[in-house]
Write an enzyme that holds these catalytic residues in place. Structure first.
Site, PDB file in Angstrom:
ATOM      1  N   ASP A  57       0.900   3.775  -0.675  1.00  0.00           N
ATOM      2  CA  ASP A  57       2.059   4.516  -1.198  1.00  0.00           C
ATOM      3  C   ASP A  57       3.166   3.497  -1.431  1.00  0.00           C
ATOM      4  OD1 ASP A  57       3.981   6.276  -1.989  1.00  0.00           O
ATOM      5  OD2 ASP A  57       4.085   7.380  -0.098  1.00  0.00           O
ATOM      6  N   ASN A  84       9.477   2.679   0.332  1.00  0.00           N
ATOM      7  CA  ASN A  84       8.673   2.251   1.467  1.00  0.00           C
ATOM      8  C   ASN A  84       8.714   0.757   1.733  1.00  0.00           C
ATOM      9  OD1 ASN A  84       7.965   4.888   1.959  1.00  0.00           O
ATOM     10  ND2 ASN A  84       6.149   4.790   0.652  1.00  0.00           N
ATOM     11  N   ASP A  89       5.496   4.061   5.997  1.00  0.00           N
ATOM     12  CA  ASP A  89       4.679   5.111   5.374  1.00  0.00           C
ATOM     13  C   ASP A  89       3.331   4.570   4.902  1.00  0.00           C
ATOM     14  OD1 ASP A  89       6.636   6.915   5.912  1.00  0.00           O
ATOM     15  OD2 ASP A  89       7.326   7.161   3.863  1.00  0.00           O
TER      16      ASP A  89
END
Length: 253
Positions: free
Chosen positions: A179, A184, A198
């Site tokens: 992701d 992130n 994440d």
């Protein structure tokens, strides 16, 4: 909340009871809301701050998977330490230790997109270089992602097979973030990447599975014109065919 917004919450958010319990009297504030009404809360401040993710109506399997990935990856690269996770009547939670830096989409870095995007590209390259493919027990391959997609109702089995049949040859296998969107990556005060968060989908895949989405994310978070900056910072030339393919995979999975 209707599941369409993703970003820093613009209004007061009710703190779920499990989050208050885990906070144990420390200050709590919501710092992120995702498209499926998942919330991230910061607990405390300074070097000892922690974060608690809350996902309503879920069984906790996502957070169990993320905790395993964090525990494996933190031996090689800066990622949060999982402090606990659990399932409650109304949802699931994951508690992690904080890392240095702030999100690449904090107001400071949104106002300085060149620095932010450069840090994202360098951070993604460092992540790919640091994590050992041979030792990674997790997969993020197209086959594994598409195998789960029909269950979610996003693509039929026949469509998944057709997409898999036209997958481009693998460029370079790495352990992908899974992701790699801008929020992130964490960035320190000097403008250097300082960690990643994440990692619930972390696994082995072609590096373009990450790069296609990371570059796409620059459009959502900073506006047009920053994709090549990210690729330059990573150290690679654009690959339009792989970018288009892996963005389509992202859309259906």
């Amino acid at each position: 909340m209707g599941g369409a917004f993703s970003g820093i919450p613009e209004a007061d958010v009710e703190v779920p009871a499990p989050v208050l319990r885990e906070a144990a009297g420390r200050a709590v504030r919501a710092v992120w809301l995702n498209e499926v009404d998942g919330l991230t809360f910061q607990v405390g401040a300074g070097a000892g701050r922690e974060f608690i993710k809350w996902l309503p109506g879920h069984d906790g399997s996502e957070f169990a998977a993320e905790a395993r990935r964090l525990e494996w990856a933190r031996a090689y690269t800066p990622v949060p330490r999982a402090l606990g996770y659990g399932v409650e009547r109304h949802g699931a939670w994951l508690r992690t230790a904080g890392l240095a830096g702030e999100s690449a989409v904090s107001p400071r870095w949104v106002a300085d997109p060149r620095s932010a995007v450069t840090a994202i590209g360098r951070g993604l390259r460092a992540l790919h270089d640091a994590l050992p493919v041979r030792d990674c027990p997790f997969s993020w391959s197209v086959a594994s992602r598409l195998a789960a997609a029909p269950t979610a109702g996003r693509v039929t089995p026949a469509q998944a097979r057709a997409m898999l049949d036209r997958a481009p040859p693998v460029d370079t296998l790495v352990v992908c973030h899974g992701d790699p969107c801008a929020p992130n990556t964490l960035i320190d005060d000097a403008g250097q990447w300082s960690g990643h968060v994440d990692l619930g989908a972390l696994g082995v895949a072609d590096r373009w599975a990450d790069l296609a989405v990371a570059t796409w994310s620059t459009q959502w978070n900073y506006g047009p014109g920053w994709e090549d900056t990210l690729l330059d910072a990573y150290g690679i030339a654009p690959d339009p065919d792989r970018i288009a393919y892996y963005r389509q995979v992202w859309d259906v999975t």
